[in-house]
Design an enzyme around this catalytic site. Structure first.
Site, mmCIF file in Angstrom:
data_model
loop_
_atom_site.group_PDB
_atom_site.id
_atom_site.type_symbol
_atom_site.label_atom_id
_atom_site.label_comp_id
_atom_site.label_asym_id
_atom_site.label_seq_id
_atom_site.Cartn_x
_atom_site.Cartn_y
_atom_site.Cartn_z
ATOM 1 N N GLU A 21 -5.214 -4.362 -8.122
ATOM 2 C CA GLU A 21 -6.041 -3.781 -9.168
ATOM 3 C C GLU A 21 -7.347 -3.320 -8.524
ATOM 4 O OE1 GLU A 21 -7.880 -5.107 -13.506
ATOM 5 O OE2 GLU A 21 -7.403 -6.582 -11.988
ATOM 6 N N GLU B 148 0.810 -1.227 0.000
ATOM 7 C CA GLU B 148 0.000 0.000 0.000
ATOM 8 C C GLU B 148 0.841 1.274 0.000
ATOM 9 O OE1 GLU B 148 -2.971 -0.180 3.082
ATOM 10 O OE2 GLU B 148 -4.117 -1.691 1.996
#
Lengths: 183, 183
Positions: A142, A100
């Site tokens: 995604e 992240e």
């Protein structure tokens, strides 16, 4: 006898009433401490991890993420679900931080378990403080969209106390980290 | 343009997939920031309140309650659901404190909103610090079982930091109260 034995509920039966992609919802029949029966509706969840990544300058790598149930962008610590219930918590925390934010950390401090909704979800979030950060490469899933920023921990604590940061795991983890680091 | 406009998701449709007594579960179709569609599974919830009631001696009125999803007794602040989404938060907090512990309070301090599970429930918990306590009469709901104890805030904060208190709203509310009261 356990001092809390007067509070215990016992499972009689359990039915899965919704089998979603994210949510697994169950309705269980239970026996109450007074011998009567009742129902308990709950989500069964594999668990998750959350990380407070702090730079050498005392800044936290923080995320701004759109949260659909609130139609709002929330400020959150890096976090993510365990891939399986048996996944190692620390490995999962390292993976989520790296994917992240792109950061890896030299030092990991266990900050304990955070239970978001004890009444209706079995989810536990394992919290960590991560120090000794090095920049790597962000690898978002995604269809995962978030903004990453660096904000001083002291400033984030002020936002927590002013009620501007509201995400539960983030409030708990930032205040724990602040106590540990003396901020 | 809003600086977070790149993160927004838009509702296309919403279906109620489980209509329980406690849990109302929805599956929504959404448009992602990249124009693709996805699904969001979530609980829609009226909200709740939580209270840290502190005596003049610095003790917190705390509850031990069996939580079925964890098959475990947890230490929790007094808390409860709003009767309706439009119920006044402070009135609900006064009601829950009185019903669960028997206490009424002279002074109420707003400690902000706590979002337990931003990813899959719309629940918000409105947190309060209550001071100037007077003993009244406990009035538990039928089939509500819990033990009430008085524990020094400093001791509860130690238990939070040691990972012994794990309930999310309780961790967040105790650490906020400790910062406000300088504990």
């Amino acid at each position: 006898m356990n001092r809390f034995e007067n509070l215990r509920e016992t499972t009689i039966s359990s039915d899965k009433v919704f089998d979603g992609v994210l949510l697994k919802v169950f309705r269980d029949k239970v026996e109450l401490p007074n011998g009567k029966t009742s129902t308990r509706e709950l989500i069964r969840h594999n668990g998750a991890v959350g990380v407070v990544p702090v730079t050498d300058e005392g800044k936290v790598i923080i995320e701004r993420q759109f949260r659909y149930p609130f139609d709002q962008v929330l400020t959150e610590i890096p976090a993510g679900k365990l891939d399986t219930a048996s996944e190692d918590h620390l490995e999962a925390a390292k993976r989520e931080l790296s994917e992240e934010t792109g950061y890896v950390a030299d030092e990991w401090i266990d900050m304990g378990v955070f239970i978001p909704t004890c009444a209706y979800s079995s989810e536990k979030i394992y919290l960590y403080l991560a120090k000794g950060l090095h920049k790597g490469q962000q690898k978002l899933d995604e269809d995962e969209f978030l903004n990453v920023e660096e904000v001083p921990l002291s400033e984030l604590v002020e936002q927590v106390m002013a009620g501007e940061i509201t995400d539960g795991k983030t409030v708990a983890a930032l205040l724990k980290a602040a106590r540990i680091l003396g901020v």
